[in-house]
Design a protein around this motif. Structure first.
Motif, mmCIF file in Angstrom:
data_model
loop_
_atom_site.group_PDB
_atom_site.id
_atom_site.type_symbol
_atom_site.label_atom_id
_atom_site.label_comp_id
_atom_site.label_asym_id
_atom_site.label_seq_id
_atom_site.Cartn_x
_atom_site.Cartn_y
_atom_site.Cartn_z
ATOM 1 N N UNK A 1 0.922 -0.865 -0.193
ATOM 2 C CA UNK A 1 -0.241 -0.211 0.057
ATOM 3 C C UNK A 1 0.785 1.448 0.052
ATOM 4 N N UNK A 2 1.968 1.123 -0.069
ATOM 5 C CA UNK A 2 3.056 2.376 -0.560
ATOM 6 C C UNK A 2 3.221 2.398 -1.861
ATOM 7 N N UNK A 3 2.983 3.992 -2.301
ATOM 8 C CA UNK A 3 3.690 3.829 -3.318
ATOM 9 C C UNK A 3 3.460 5.716 -4.086
ATOM 10 N N UNK A 4 4.316 6.505 -4.702
ATOM 11 C CA UNK A 4 4.529 7.668 -4.780
ATOM 12 C C UNK A 4 5.217 8.917 -3.579
ATOM 13 N N UNK A 5 6.192 7.620 -2.805
ATOM 14 C CA UNK A 5 6.608 8.414 -1.513
ATOM 15 C C UNK A 5 8.144 7.831 -1.131
ATOM 16 N N UNK A 6 8.780 8.748 -0.942
ATOM 17 C CA UNK A 6 10.608 8.472 -1.038
ATOM 18 C C UNK A 6 10.665 7.872 0.644
ATOM 19 N N UNK A 7 11.147 7.553 0.697
ATOM 20 C CA UNK A 7 11.688 6.735 2.257
ATOM 21 C C UNK A 7 13.168 7.421 2.398
ATOM 22 N N UNK A 8 13.486 8.074 3.342
ATOM 23 C CA UNK A 8 14.537 8.379 4.405
ATOM 24 C C UNK A 8 15.377 7.585 4.406
ATOM 25 N N UNK A 9 17.305 7.451 4.082
ATOM 26 C CA UNK A 9 17.687 5.961 4.669
ATOM 27 C C UNK A 9 19.148 7.655 4.750
ATOM 28 N N UNK A 10 19.066 7.874 6.416
ATOM 29 C CA UNK A 10 20.117 9.192 5.595
ATOM 30 C C UNK A 10 20.644 9.240 7.376
ATOM 31 N N UNK A 11 20.394 8.756 8.641
ATOM 32 C CA UNK A 11 20.740 8.825 9.618
ATOM 33 C C UNK A 11 20.085 10.226 10.994
ATOM 34 N N UNK A 12 18.978 10.957 9.881
ATOM 35 C CA UNK A 12 18.276 11.673 10.760
ATOM 36 C C UNK A 12 19.048 13.226 9.898
ATOM 37 N N UNK A 13 19.853 13.377 8.856
ATOM 38 C CA UNK A 13 20.021 15.020 8.028
ATOM 39 C C UNK A 13 19.182 14.530 7.191
#
Length: 248
Positions: free
Chosen positions: A236-248
């Motif tokens: 059910x996830x589409x159209x979004x970008x998941x940030x994997x950046x350690x909080x920055x």
């Protein structure tokens, strides 16, 4: 049940290689695009096949529409694609924009944005139900720089990756009815050769302490996020970008 077949661009080094290994562990057969490093490509292929799945490595130039067509044609020879990881990219240079050669700016945008759009277009044509596909997942690999802007380092790269984020948002809505989920992952500073390739091998040591978690990320941590987004757990996830950046 047929096994997933996933194409990963830039799939034989760094985040791409980690993603290939993680997806192989999850049971995906793979087609991995790469540019020039044949030794790394063959080493990755061997590692992937040791996990019991099929793997084909394909040299290609994604900054050419013909190169994109050749890569997807090679994938079609293997089988019906069910996933694409749009990962190939590079910063190429570290300097303020005014000190960056025009040709480097052009190459950066060609690789990180124009090529990504061409790959996304080909992915829809390969997986979309209206084109004879069975649906699937497209993961666009962006960057934390897309929102931070990367001042003094590579604003042209950040601008290109911001375009990738817009691509994810718009294309997801465009192809949702065609059986394709379009999602993004935005890594922060990650322990790969991208920094050395751009001329600053010690950048990880310089920037890592500035991250709220106090360190650079590892390619496997980004690969885990990509694998989840490609799985049924993210249906059910589409159209979004998941940030994997350690909080920055």
């Amino acid at each position: 049940m047929e096994r997933a077949l996933t194409l990963v661009t830039g799939g034989t080094r760094g985040i791409g290689r980690a993603t290939a290994l993680r997806l192989a562990a999850d049971g995906h057969d793979l087609v991995l695009g790469y540019h020039q490093d044949t030794a790394s490509a063959e080493a990755t292929r061997t590692s992937v096949e040791s996990l019991g799945v099929a793997c084909r490595v394909v040299p290609c130039d994604l900054t050419s529409p013909a190169g994109v067509d050749e890569l997807f044609a090679a994938a079609a020879d293997v089988g019906q694609l069910t996933g694409v990881v749009n990962n190939a990219g590079a910063t190429l240079h570290i300097a303020p924009l005014a000190e960056t050669p025009v040709e480097v700016v052009q190459r950066t945008i060609d690789l990180n944005l124009t090529a990504a759009v061409w790959v996304a277009r080909a992915a829809v044509r390969a997986m979309g139900r209206s084109y004879g596909g069975s649906g699937g997942v497209l993961v666009n690999v962006s960057s934390g720089a897309a929102t931070l802007g990367a001042p003094g380092e590579y604003v042209q790269y950040a601008a290109a990756k911001a375009g990738v984020d817009a691509l994810t948002t718009g294309l997801a809505q465009e192809v949702a009815g065609d059986g394709i989920r379009v999602v993004g992952v935005a890594p922060g500073i990650v322990n790969t050769t991208i920094h050395a390739d751009a001329g600053e091998p010690d950048r990880r040591d310089r920037v890592g302490p500035l991250v709220p978690l106090g360190r650079v990320g590892e390619p496997d941590e980004v690969a885990d996020a990509i694998a989840w987004l490609m799985s049924g757990e993210a249906s059910y996830v589409t159209g979004t970008t998941l940030r994997v950046a350690g909080g920055r």
